[in-house]
Design an enzyme around this catalytic site. Sequence first.
Site, PDB file in Angstrom:
ATOM      1  N   GLY A 132      20.189  -5.682 -12.320  1.00  0.00           N
ATOM      2  CA  GLY A 132      18.946  -5.220 -11.707  1.00  0.00           C
ATOM      3  C   GLY A 132      17.990  -4.750 -12.781  1.00  0.00           C
ATOM      4  N   GLY A 190      14.817  -3.414 -11.701  1.00  0.00           N
ATOM      5  CA  GLY A 190      13.786  -2.616 -11.034  1.00  0.00           C
ATOM      6  C   GLY A 190      13.618  -1.308 -11.803  1.00  0.00           C
ATOM      7  CB  SER A 207      -1.451   3.149   2.273  1.00  0.00           C
ATOM      8  OG  SER A 207      -1.330   4.515   2.017  1.00  0.00           O
ATOM      9  NE  ARG A 260       6.862   7.191   5.033  1.00  0.00           N
ATOM     10  CZ  ARG A 260       7.135   6.762   3.807  1.00  0.00           C
ATOM     11  NH1 ARG A 260       8.351   6.364   3.507  1.00  0.00           N
ATOM     12  NH2 ARG A 260       6.199   6.735   2.894  1.00  0.00           N
ATOM     13  NE  ARG A 268      12.310   6.038   0.050  1.00  0.00           N
ATOM     14  CZ  ARG A 268      10.995   5.848  -0.078  1.00  0.00           C
ATOM     15  NH1 ARG A 268      10.248   6.736  -0.717  1.00  0.00           N
ATOM     16  NH2 ARG A 268      10.424   4.773   0.430  1.00  0.00           N
TER      17      ARG A 268
END
Lengths: 637, 254, 225
Positions: free
Chosen positions: A40, A42, A284, A330, A435
């Site tokens: 990875g 990232g 966003s 959220r 999160r």
Amino acid sequence: MQLDAKIPSGPLADKWDKHRFDMKLVNPANRRKFRVIVVGSGLAGASAAATLGEQGYHVSCFCFQDSPRRAHSIAAQGGINAAKNYKNDGDSVYRLFYDTIKGGDFRSREANVYRLAQVSVQIIDQCVAQGVPFAREYGGLLDNRSFGGAQVSRTFYARGQTGQQLLIGAYQALERQIGLGHVKMYPRTEMLDLVLVKGQARGIVVRDLVTGQITTHLAEAVVLATGGYGNVFYLSTNAKGCNVTATHRAWKRGAGFANPCFTQIHPTCIPVSGDYQSKLTLMSESLRNDGRVWVSQKPGETRAPNEIPESERDYFLERKYPSFGNLSPRDISSRAAKEVCDAGRGVGPSGKGVYLDFRDAIKTFGQPTIAARYGNLFQMYEKITAEDPYKVPMRIYPAVHYTMGGLWVDYNLMSNIPGLYVLGEANFSDHGANRLGASALMQGLADGYFVLPATIGDYFAKTKFENVSAEQAEVKQVETEVSALIKKLLSINGKRTPDSFHKQLGKVMWEKCGMARTKKGLEEALVEIDAIRQEFWSNLKVTGTHDNLNSALENAGRVADFIEHAHLMCRDALSREESCGGHFREEYQTEEGEALRDDERFLHAAVWEYTGQGQAPKRHVEPLEYENIKLATRSYK
Amino acid sequence: MDLTLHVWRQKNASDKGKMVQYQAKNISPDCSFLEMLDQVNEDLIKGNEDPISFDHDCREGICGSCSMVINGKTHGGQKGTTTCQLHMRHFKSGDNVYVEPWRAKAFPVIKDLVVDRGPFDRIVAAGGFVSVNTGGVQDANAVPISKVQADYAMDAAECISCGACVASCKNASAMLFVAAKVSHLAHLPQGQPERKRRVLNMVKQMDAEGFGSCTNQFECEAACPKQISVQFIAQMYRDYLGASLSYQEAEAKE
Amino acid sequence: MSWIVRLMKSSLGAKYVMAITGLGLFVFLIGHVAGNLLLYVGQSAMNEYAVGLRNLPYGLLWVARIGLIVVFGLHIFMAYYLTLKNKAARPVAYHNKAYLKASFASRTMPMTGTIVLLFLLYHLAHYTFRIVNYSGELVDPAGLDDVYTMVVQGFQQPLISMLYIAAMLVLGFHLQHGLSSFTQSLGLNHSKYNPLLRKGFPVIGWVVVLAGASIPLAVLVGFIK
Ligand SMILES: Cc1cc2nc3c(=O)[nH]c(=O)nc-3n(C[C@H](O)[C@H](O)[C@H](O)COP(=O)(O)OP(=O)(O)OC[C@H]3O[C@@H](n4cnc5c(N)ncnc54)[C@H](O)[C@@H]3O)c2cc1C
Ligand code: HEM
Ligand code: HEM
Ligand code: SF4
Ligand code: F3S
Ligand code: FES
């Protein structure tokens, strides 16, 4: 399965310092002898590979894209948190720690999260030194903005491309090490299995995606930084290539998988427009600062939004959560949107959408002000939908965005397999059941720049390594199994494409293991997933050859793993008989329809052990101990 | 809508390759160009054929993977748009659509529409970084940077390394990409210590990769999905000249 | 000094050379056309100027000529070196390339440059070496070499004046891009001054070129006899 979190003793604030002192070091002259494989590139992988290269280890880094800089981290828009308190608004390491624990609905480990908050401060310094062009104020100092779930401004950003800029910083550091010969990069190379020798992680088996060649790479430690598995839902905001293969196959080799059912659904995404849709685009969250969310009061509405009079509109977030209104968190906003759509009041061609209306904001502030705030987002929306949000309300719907679950790791970020480290979204460590915005980037970089480089030396210093060769039977065996799997995928020669299975799986997961889950639904899902698995292995069609670039073949392997992993997620969701964070079980809610945690029974991480093909995996628990924080109920009324 | 596609098919790097015609049927105007190709690929697999290979990942215009020349225009030629953001509503039913890979000696075709953009990584490895190791750096606010400079650096840093500049330039020149990389760090105080060495080494690598040279056509700027300005190319001309005339170290890295 | 070689061999170094030599050629052109405009003033003015140039002290004429040859040589050499290199950078052409911004003038620089080169060879043969279309020694009443009559006689032949006019227009195209391009090559690019740099210089180019083209035209229509 041994689950020792290895949390250092002592007061919370001193644990990391003390631990760093207690750990053994590797003499710089000896480091080149230790080979590290980083899968990875990232934020987590690139920062780790670069830093380990700087320290003098012998590093190999792998990614499936054509360049390490294209990892999915590049897509993060909003920003990165750090407890700098540059705004003098009462922020502190402790507050960031507290917000993260609370945001995660009290399902993460105190010690890890506290360290994350501590290290966050260094991350910003490091990134600025690398030349990351964060937004600045006229005075020349760094600008901050506030983000969901926090009352302070602690989010650093670079326009709407924070992830990109942070990744470019890490990528540049990585390329520097590549240029110096300290790191060898393997792009367009996919890890397909983990090699264990005497119980230690000693290598990986990879496929060169261009030539199809299967090879084994050996090392003294393997680091997985392979990102999240949101694409198990087929449609998500994740990049198309995101997959669970690396972590899933490590799981099958004995690594514990923690909290697989913890997934985050983001409320403001552009709704699905048709069957052809391949991914969802995030808008966003900041839009909710000025936009008002509504649907018609009447089910089966056919009028255009502008023709619906004020009195017949239902501003459901403002109605249900008067104090947070359109800015509710959220998970809560997402569920509320689902509720009205399920009641037949959704908007748009599919009926799966709600309006996000800027009419009032434009009236109050004028179009130029709104354009200055959100112009680029409006443009992006128009590009995709061909609708002008200045005139017609936007349509939004929740979409899968992030996976909090991942391979289980201890305080050192090592899994239960010695020598196997897991970083970034691929591990489960810091976000509990939900999160907070702008915290994933922080975690990825904390893990890669600061935590792993500090802890890996201790393992090397304390461990005896035997010589391993690629010809050794237990190593060869893994390579043979990988080749056999590829051959099998190519030889089924049925009728259905890999993508068609993936879409089918995604629908099941979204319906039954998505925003709201029930016992009945999850049990049905397990049966349906079994059926998908069965058909997959008897009716799959993969064309092309194994010795060439073959997107169908790559995809088939990933879908096969998604199917298995979906099963595990449903099992985990079924066994967690409570609602917390992103995991909402309809049976466990308050009278007002809010999540009802059960700290008596579920104050733990659920860690799953693979027990063999076709056998039920075993559930273990790592109890969570809260020594510093009092458990509380989240309320946004 | 129905379209006739003419797609470049090439088995591997050594194959000669040719344009092959396909029909794309029942395409929704709301789907993206890549989603249209997904559908064509589903049909190809069902028809026992090898699907068309193309690079893609984020599908929202930021990773820089997608890379197609559509009807002679990189990314289809819409302003500030990558192929993955190009929607089919810009086409008409019955259209003939020609789809080709990036074409440049420095970007050899790997298969079909997939090319090797490795040169970009090597150019960055040659100098596109600030040589600081992790740890031991000063506080982020220790050096103020004017907002104008930071914004300007960000304008350059927005480059997504897609390679459309190379593909659209008549000379297959990589100037815009390299200039964006050079200018990003040249506009920040952190980039100053290595500024001269960086531009010398990056240009050297650029030349070694076999890109053409720039004749100031400005096509790249128009084709760039991030609308990176050719002002940065001028910046690089200045920096390179200055560095060539004044850099002291015996030799730029050989 | 190896750095100079390295600089010249780099793709950017070659561009500095193109820009500086191109600019040098343009400065020459301004002077040359301005001198030739004396044709409008009259025979004696023109001839005195032409002969005066030839009789410059200290061999300055040859200094200037050598300078000119070097500048032309570098400009032409670099132009073909870059053009070949650029062609090699795209071995396989696109099926149907479309352009969004690159102007016609910018895409045809090697072509227009080559035409100007061919014209120049003819032009030198015509008026400097006087080996084509030259009717023999011409001397004006003052006893000077009669450049005036040579030029007028030359341009009274329609084919020749058309050729000159056409060549000047082609040069105009070359300069239309060239004079906006050299600023960029030398790093001059600033949003405040770009309109001036990118539009202003090409306008000056056209003024000069059209002034030059006006001479054969004026002869052709009988304005200058
Ligand atoms: C649209 C969007 C916006 C976001 N915005 C924010 C934000 O504003 N703030 C925030 O904090 N977070 C945000 N996030 C979340 C955050 O971007 C990710 O969680 C984070 O970047 C993950 O980083 P990573 O390094 O763990 O993994 P990734 O960046 O996903 O990298 C995974 C790497 O692993 C490689 N890989 C995977 N599998 C294999 C394999 N089998 N073999 C070889 N290589 C493999 C890939 O090539 C890649 O290099 C956002 C996420 C999305 C989807
Ligand atoms: C229509 C316009 C032009 C006219 C009328 C013209 C006229 C002349 C004349 C009369 C001479 C000879 C002078 C002499 O021998 O004393 C000459 C020489 C020359 N011209 Fe031109 N010219 C024109 C355009 C150009 C252009 C466009 C170029 C360059 C691209 C050019 C380049 C030269 C050169 C290099 C010489 C030789 C100078 C020398 O002897 O050193 N001319 N020109
Ligand atoms: C004699 C034959 C000529 C040839 C073959 C030629 C060729 C070229 C070519 C190919 C270019 C583009 C190169 C690039 O931009 O990188 C160029 C640029 C240029 N040319 Fe010429 N040219 C010739 C004559 C002239 C003349 C006579 C003039 C001026 C009077 C001139 C002025 C310029 C200028 C100003 C540029 C721009 C330089 C830059 O881009 O920085 N050229 N030439
Ligand atoms: S400069 Fe523009 S076109 Fe070139 S690689 Fe960067 S983003 Fe792509
Ligand atoms: S199009 Fe090509 S010629 Fe230069 S200005 Fe751009 S690189
Ligand atoms: S797929 Fe990422 S930019 Fe197009």
